[in-house]
Motif scaffolding. Structure first.
Motif, PDB file in Angstrom:
ATOM      1  N   MET A   1       0.826  -1.195   0.000  1.00 50.86           N
ATOM      2  CA  MET A   1       0.000   0.000   0.000  1.00 50.86           C
ATOM      3  C   MET A   1       0.870   1.259   0.000  1.00 50.86           C
ATOM      4  O   MET A   1       0.597   2.224  -0.721  1.00 50.86           O
ATOM      5  N   VAL A   2       1.911   1.256   0.831  1.00 54.82           N
ATOM      6  CA  VAL A   2       2.812   2.411   0.892  1.00 54.82           C
ATOM      7  C   VAL A   2       3.496   2.638  -0.453  1.00 54.82           C
ATOM      8  O   VAL A   2       3.596   3.770  -0.933  1.00 54.82           O
ATOM      9  N   GLU A   3       3.949   1.557  -1.072  1.00 55.60           N
ATOM     10  CA  GLU A   3       4.611   1.669  -2.361  1.00 55.60           C
ATOM     11  C   GLU A   3       3.674   2.237  -3.412  1.00 55.60           C
ATOM     12  O   GLU A   3       4.071   3.069  -4.241  1.00 55.60           O
ATOM     13  N   GLN A   4       2.407   1.799  -3.399  1.00 58.17           N
ATOM     14  CA  GLN A   4       1.441   2.306  -4.358  1.00 58.17           C
ATOM     15  C   GLN A   4       1.160   3.795  -4.130  1.00 58.17           C
ATOM     16  O   GLN A   4       1.019   4.565  -5.079  1.00 58.17           O
ATOM     17  N   PHE A   5       1.084   4.199  -2.862  1.00 62.16           N
ATOM     18  CA  PHE A   5       0.845   5.607  -2.546  1.00 62.16           C
ATOM     19  C   PHE A   5       1.992   6.468  -3.050  1.00 62.16           C
ATOM     20  O   PHE A   5       1.774   7.517  -3.669  1.00 62.16           O
ATOM     21  N   VAL A   6       3.217   6.039  -2.782  1.00 62.06           N
ATOM     22  CA  VAL A   6       4.390   6.811  -3.231  1.00 62.06           C
ATOM     23  C   VAL A   6       4.425   6.894  -4.746  1.00 62.06           C
ATOM     24  O   VAL A   6       4.700   7.961  -5.324  1.00 62.06           O
ATOM     25  N   ALA A   7       4.123   5.790  -5.423  1.00 63.11           N
ATOM     26  CA  ALA A   7       4.135   5.778  -6.890  1.00 63.11           C
ATOM     27  C   ALA A   7       3.072   6.706  -7.467  1.00 63.11           C
ATOM     28  O   ALA A   7       3.259   7.278  -8.553  1.00 63.11           O
ATOM     29  N   ALA A   8       1.969   6.889  -6.747  1.00 61.56           N
ATOM     30  CA  ALA A   8       0.870   7.716  -7.252  1.00 61.56           C
ATOM     31  C   ALA A   8       1.047   9.197  -6.958  1.00 61.56           C
ATOM     32  O   ALA A   8       0.252  10.026  -7.435  1.00 61.56           O
ATOM     33  N   HIS A   9       2.051   9.561  -6.170  1.00 59.29           N
ATOM     34  CA  HIS A   9       2.244  10.967  -5.770  1.00 59.29           C
ATOM     35  C   HIS A   9       3.649  11.424  -6.150  1.00 59.29           C
ATOM     36  O   HIS A   9       4.570  11.449  -5.328  1.00 59.29           O
ATOM     37  N   SER A  10       3.784  11.817  -7.406  1.00 57.48           N
ATOM     38  CA  SER A  10       5.089  12.250  -7.914  1.00 57.48           C
ATOM     39  C   SER A  10       5.529  13.571  -7.316  1.00 57.48           C
ATOM     40  O   SER A  10       6.703  13.948  -7.428  1.00 57.48           O
ATOM     41  N   GLU A  11       4.594  14.320  -6.675  1.00 60.67           N
ATOM     42  CA  GLU A  11       4.970  15.617  -6.101  1.00 60.67           C
ATOM     43  C   GLU A  11       5.762  15.478  -4.804  1.00 60.67           C
ATOM     44  O   GLU A  11       6.316  16.449  -4.292  1.00 60.67           O
ATOM     45  N   LEU A  12       5.849  14.266  -4.263  1.00 59.47           N
ATOM     46  CA  LEU A  12       6.578  14.070  -3.003  1.00 59.47           C
ATOM     47  C   LEU A  12       8.067  14.337  -3.189  1.00 59.47           C
ATOM     48  O   LEU A  12       8.656  13.946  -4.210  1.00 59.47           O
ATOM     49  N   SER A  13       8.672  14.989  -2.203  1.00 56.00           N
ATOM     50  CA  SER A  13      10.120  15.185  -2.232  1.00 56.00           C
ATOM     51  C   SER A  13      10.811  13.868  -1.906  1.00 56.00           C
ATOM     52  O   SER A  13      10.197  12.944  -1.365  1.00 56.00           O
ATOM     53  N   GLU A  14      12.105  13.795  -2.191  1.00 52.09           N
ATOM     54  CA  GLU A  14      12.835  12.553  -1.930  1.00 52.09           C
ATOM     55  C   GLU A  14      12.841  12.193  -0.441  1.00 52.09           C
ATOM     56  O   GLU A  14      12.630  11.027  -0.088  1.00 52.09           O
ATOM     57  N   PRO A  15      13.075  13.181   0.477  1.00 51.51           N
ATOM     58  CA  PRO A  15      13.004  12.820   1.910  1.00 51.51           C
ATOM     59  C   PRO A  15      11.628  12.290   2.301  1.00 51.51           C
ATOM     60  O   PRO A  15      11.519  11.370   3.114  1.00 51.51           O
ATOM     61  N   GLU A  16      10.564  12.869   1.715  1.00 60.71           N
ATOM     62  CA  GLU A  16       9.217  12.382   2.028  1.00 60.71           C
ATOM     63  C   GLU A  16       9.013  10.964   1.496  1.00 60.71           C
ATOM     64  O   GLU A  16       8.412  10.120   2.162  1.00 60.71           O
ATOM     65  N   ARG A  17       9.520  10.723   0.283  1.00 63.17           N
ATOM     66  CA  ARG A  17       9.413   9.377  -0.282  1.00 63.17           C
ATOM     67  C   ARG A  17      10.127   8.360   0.595  1.00 63.17           C
ATOM     68  O   ARG A  17       9.591   7.291   0.890  1.00 63.17           O
ATOM     69  N   GLN A  18      11.336   8.688   1.025  1.00 59.21           N
ATOM     70  CA  GLN A  18      12.107   7.753   1.842  1.00 59.21           C
ATOM     71  C   GLN A  18      11.453   7.512   3.195  1.00 59.21           C
ATOM     72  O   GLN A  18      11.471   6.397   3.710  1.00 59.21           O
ATOM     73  N   MET A  19      10.862   8.570   3.763  1.00 63.10           N
ATOM     74  CA  MET A  19      10.191   8.399   5.054  1.00 63.10           C
ATOM     75  C   MET A  19       9.002   7.449   4.912  1.00 63.10           C
ATOM     76  O   MET A  19       8.827   6.524   5.710  1.00 63.10           O
TER      77      MET A  19
END
Length: 310
Positions: A1-19
């Protein structure tokens, strides 16, 4: 679920993605409270023995009921270099340490991956497994032993008595009968005509039902009919059977092994040396996806002391 959320939100910064991706790795179980460090609570996990600096999204006031030497049952997720409590948190008083110790002991034995978060514990587990394998070889004379299925439990009981005697320095003849370790095995192993007990350096100790039939087929591929064929095919297709047993049998005579798999798979050009590893990867994907892990789980000195007191 987390992976799908990150993939769907390209506006996230890299630190946010890693968190967010870090939330796939959670730590849960009993912790002993070491004290406060500003708004954070410093705790030690009783399973992996690592220290965690913990915060709560409800503010530091939630930690008032968690004094030093009390115990928490909590689930932590990483937020940068620190950890956040996720979900409910139970608190045990210092006098209730046995409740926390019992849970930690059960987790250590049931879910050794939780122990292996600590690199030192992982190294210790590999060392313990090497020592145990050495005892196995000294007791049985080899790291591969074939016995009738109805003798496996008794032979393993003798082996465990040998181990306890060697570790404790007490002769096995004077060890109390109530200290005997009962080796519980599935019916297909106990009821088998032959069982191979193999203590591999990496894969640890495994039990392989009807090994005699499969071994005979590798020695004489003309036997690949009915039961010999059925069990040899099961060794290949059953993902719970690790690749090591087929590798060992094939290593005795790679040419005969090629003939075995040509007949099993109806592939006249199959060559074990060339095609063997690809075949194993195709039939046992879970084994190759997992990082090698020891089969023993080291526990801390205090958990060991608790277990001895029990």
């Amino acid at each position: 679920m987390v992976e799908q959320f990150v993939a769907a939100h390209s506006e996230l910064s890299e630190p946010e993605r890693q968190m967010l991706l870090g939330w796939r790795d959670v730590v849960q179980g009993p912790f002993e409270v070491q004290g406060r460090d500003g708004p954070a609570l410093v705790v030690v996990n009783l399973v992996d023995e690592l220290t965690y600096r913990v915060r709560s999204n409800m503010g530091p006031s939630v930690f008032r009921r968690s004094p030093r030497r009390s115990f928490l049952l909590a689930r932590l997720v990483a937020v940068g270099e620190e950890w956040m409590i996720s979900g409910p948190m139970n608190v045990w008083r210092a006098q209730e340490r046995n409740v926390a110790y019992q849970m930690a002991l059960e987790m250590s034995l049931r879910a050794p991956e939780a122990v292996y978060r600590n690199p030192e514990k992982l190294a210790q587990a590999w060392a313990l497994q090497r020592q145990d394998r050495d005892r196995f070889v000294r007791f049985f004379g080899s790291d591969l032993v074939v016995v009738p299925g109805d003798q496996v439990v008794g032979r393993m009981a003798d082996y465990h008595a040998f181990c306890r005697a060697e570790v404790s320095g007490t002769p096995s003849s004077v060890l109390a009968s109530d200290e005997a370790v009962v080796c519980e095995l599935p019916p297909d192993v106990v009821d088998a005509e032959t069982v191979a007990m193999i203590y591999d350096e990496v894969d640890g100790l495994g039990f392989y039902a009807e090994f005699g039939l499969v071994e005979a087929a590798f020695a004489d591929p003309d036997l690949l009919r009915r039961r010999h064929r059925e069990h040899t095919l099961a060794y290949l297709q059953d993902d719970s059977v690790g690749p090591l047993v087929l590798r060992r049998l094939a290593a005795r005579d790679p040419e005969r092994a090629s003939v075995v798999f040509r007949r099993l798979l109806k592939k006249p050009r199959f060559d074990w040396t060339r095609d063997g590893e690809e075949l194993l990867r195709a039939h046992k994907p879970e084994h190759f996806r997992r990082a090698p892990r020891p089969r023993v789980s080291p526990v801390s000195e205090r958990l060991a002391a608790y277990a001895r007191r029990r």
